[in-house]
Design a protein around this motif. Structure first.
Motif, PDB file in Angstrom:
ATOM      1  N   ARG A  46       0.860  -1.249   0.136  1.00 22.48           N
ATOM      2  CA  ARG A  46       0.003  -0.066   0.030  1.00 22.48           C
ATOM      3  C   ARG A  46       0.745   1.337  -0.071  1.00 22.48           C
ATOM      4  O   ARG A  46       0.595   2.219  -0.686  1.00 22.48           O
ATOM      5  CB  ARG A  46      -0.865  -0.038   1.157  1.00 22.48           C
ATOM      6  N   ARG A  47       1.930   1.401   0.960  1.00 23.33           N
ATOM      7  CA  ARG A  47       2.926   2.327   0.928  1.00 23.33           C
ATOM      8  C   ARG A  47       3.616   2.530  -0.371  1.00 23.33           C
ATOM      9  O   ARG A  47       3.787   3.657  -0.978  1.00 23.33           O
ATOM     10  CB  ARG A  47       3.688   2.115   2.134  1.00 23.33           C
ATOM     11  N   ARG A  48       4.147   1.441  -1.026  1.00 22.61           N
ATOM     12  CA  ARG A  48       4.611   1.483  -2.263  1.00 22.61           C
ATOM     13  C   ARG A  48       3.822   2.033  -3.230  1.00 22.61           C
ATOM     14  O   ARG A  48       4.311   2.735  -4.268  1.00 22.61           O
ATOM     15  CB  ARG A  48       5.272   0.033  -2.635  1.00 22.61           C
ATOM     16  N   ALA A  49       2.509   1.687  -3.348  1.00 15.22           N
ATOM     17  CA  ALA A  49       1.726   2.076  -4.318  1.00 15.22           C
ATOM     18  C   ALA A  49       1.221   3.899  -4.072  1.00 15.22           C
ATOM     19  O   ALA A  49       1.206   4.407  -5.216  1.00 15.22           O
ATOM     20  CB  ALA A  49       0.118   1.580  -4.324  1.00 15.22           C
ATOM     21  N   SER A  50       1.236   4.300  -3.133  1.00 17.90           N
ATOM     22  CA  SER A  50       1.088   5.549  -2.484  1.00 17.90           C
ATOM     23  C   SER A  50       2.217   6.340  -3.145  1.00 17.90           C
ATOM     24  O   SER A  50       2.065   7.276  -3.613  1.00 17.90           O
ATOM     25  CB  SER A  50       0.850   5.753  -1.272  1.00 17.90           C
ATOM     26  N   ALA A  51       3.176   5.826  -2.797  1.00 19.92           N
ATOM     27  CA  ALA A  51       4.844   6.381  -3.351  1.00 19.92           C
ATOM     28  C   ALA A  51       4.677   6.562  -4.601  1.00 19.92           C
ATOM     29  O   ALA A  51       5.298   7.452  -5.467  1.00 19.92           O
ATOM     30  CB  ALA A  51       5.738   5.711  -2.720  1.00 19.92           C
ATOM     31  N   VAL A  84       2.214   6.846  -6.865  1.00 18.38           N
ATOM     32  CA  VAL A  84       1.237   7.822  -7.367  1.00 18.38           C
ATOM     33  C   VAL A  84       2.014   9.301  -7.229  1.00 18.38           C
ATOM     34  O   VAL A  84       1.903   9.987  -8.195  1.00 18.38           O
ATOM     35  CB  VAL A  84       0.019   7.699  -6.514  1.00 18.38           C
ATOM     36  N   ASP A  85       2.627   9.312  -6.169  1.00 17.33           N
ATOM     37  CA  ASP A  85       3.196  10.657  -5.748  1.00 17.33           C
ATOM     38  C   ASP A  85       4.404  11.039  -6.747  1.00 17.33           C
ATOM     39  O   ASP A  85       4.435  12.089  -7.415  1.00 17.33           O
ATOM     40  CB  ASP A  85       3.611  10.529  -4.073  1.00 17.33           C
ATOM     41  N   TYR A 114       2.511  11.828  -9.856  1.00 21.40           N
ATOM     42  CA  TYR A 114       2.105  13.209  -9.778  1.00 21.40           C
ATOM     43  C   TYR A 114       3.236  14.332  -9.834  1.00 21.40           C
ATOM     44  O   TYR A 114       2.960  15.278 -10.620  1.00 21.40           O
ATOM     45  CB  TYR A 114       1.418  13.265  -8.379  1.00 21.40           C
ATOM     46  N   PRO A 130      -1.016   3.621 -10.941  1.00 20.01           N
ATOM     47  CA  PRO A 130      -0.525   5.004 -10.504  1.00 20.01           C
ATOM     48  C   PRO A 130      -0.604   6.161 -11.224  1.00 20.01           C
ATOM     49  O   PRO A 130      -0.910   7.440 -10.920  1.00 20.01           O
ATOM     50  CB  PRO A 130       0.972   4.618  -9.877  1.00 20.01           C
ATOM     51  N   GLU A 185      -4.125   7.859 -11.388  1.00 21.84           N
ATOM     52  CA  GLU A 185      -4.386   8.257 -10.003  1.00 21.84           C
ATOM     53  C   GLU A 185      -3.632   9.467  -9.803  1.00 21.84           C
ATOM     54  O   GLU A 185      -4.347  10.645  -9.459  1.00 21.84           O
ATOM     55  CB  GLU A 185      -3.957   7.489  -8.772  1.00 21.84           C
ATOM     56  N   LYS A 193      -5.421  13.352  -9.646  1.00 17.92           N
ATOM     57  CA  LYS A 193      -5.036  14.348  -8.697  1.00 17.92           C
ATOM     58  C   LYS A 193      -4.520  15.690  -9.443  1.00 17.92           C
ATOM     59  O   LYS A 193      -5.038  16.866  -8.966  1.00 17.92           O
ATOM     60  CB  LYS A 193      -3.566  14.026  -7.799  1.00 17.92           C
TER      61      LYS A 193
END
Length: 201
Positions: free
Chosen positions: A4-9, A11-12, A15, A48, A51, A55
């Motif tokens: 989950r943290r890797r996926a969020s990273a 995306v960031d 972005y 990602p 997403e 954003k």
């Protein structure tokens, strides 16, 4: 790092990469943004990238027409005017909160940033100096909400403030007032003078 943290990273990362490309002009208004191509270019999956594009759409840097296109948005005169109004009022508000909380050294740093703004000779350097002042004020305000807000608006601020510059006939006098008011921690005076410099008071 869990999934989950890797996926969020990811995306960031997507972005930030896409946003920087829009800000610096590598991606121009009207350019199509195809998630398959972007994902291949970045070496990541489409999820990602999609997403990240969502954003960017939320802050107005990308526009989407379902089943037709995703592309870099145009910056309208209205968007530029709204951003200048937002930036001037937000910087004034953060200044109002930061000054009573600052150490003497931090107050002097704010004055130095104001000097950088005063000495800016054109719009690109003025925008950079204004954003440096904003970032510093947010840091010394120690206000978490302002910090989060700046993180979320940094890209669109840098893009939509292009062309911002103060050329008021009383510019030199107002900057001297602003320096003095900050040094004296005159929060109301400093906020009013900053707004006056930009035509909002």
């Amino acid at each position: 790092m869990d999934d989950r943290r890797r996926a969020s990273a990811l995306v960031d990362e997507a972005y930030r990469a896409l946003g920087e490309a829009i800000v610096d002009g590598r991606l121009q208004p009207g350019d199509r943004l195809r998630d398959v191509e972007l994902a291949a270019l970045m070496g990541i999956s489409r999820t990602p990238v999609r997403e990240a594009l969502q954003k960017l759409e939320r802050i107005g840097m990308v526009e989407v027409a379902a089943n037709r296109y995703t592309r870099v948005s145009e910056v309208s005169d209205r968007a530029r005017g709204d951003m200048r109004e937002y930036a001037a009022h937000t910087i004034a508000a953060v200044m109002h909160i930061a000054l009573p909380r600052c150490s003497d050294g931090e107050v002097q740093s704010i004055v130095s940033h104001v000097d950088g703004l005063r000495d800016a000779e054109d719009s690109p350097s003025y925008v950079l100096a204004a954003l440096a002042l904003h970032t510093h004020l947010v840091a010394v305000s120690r206000n978490v909400v302002f910090r989060k807000q700046l993180e979320q608006t940094d890209l669109v601020l840098r893009r939509n403030l292009e062309g911002w510059y103060t050329s008021s006939e009383t510019r030199a006098v107002l900057f001297e007032h602003l320096r003095d008011q900050i040094a004296r921690r005159d929060t109301n005076g400093a906020a009013w003078t900053f707004l006056s410099l930009h035509g909002f008071a």
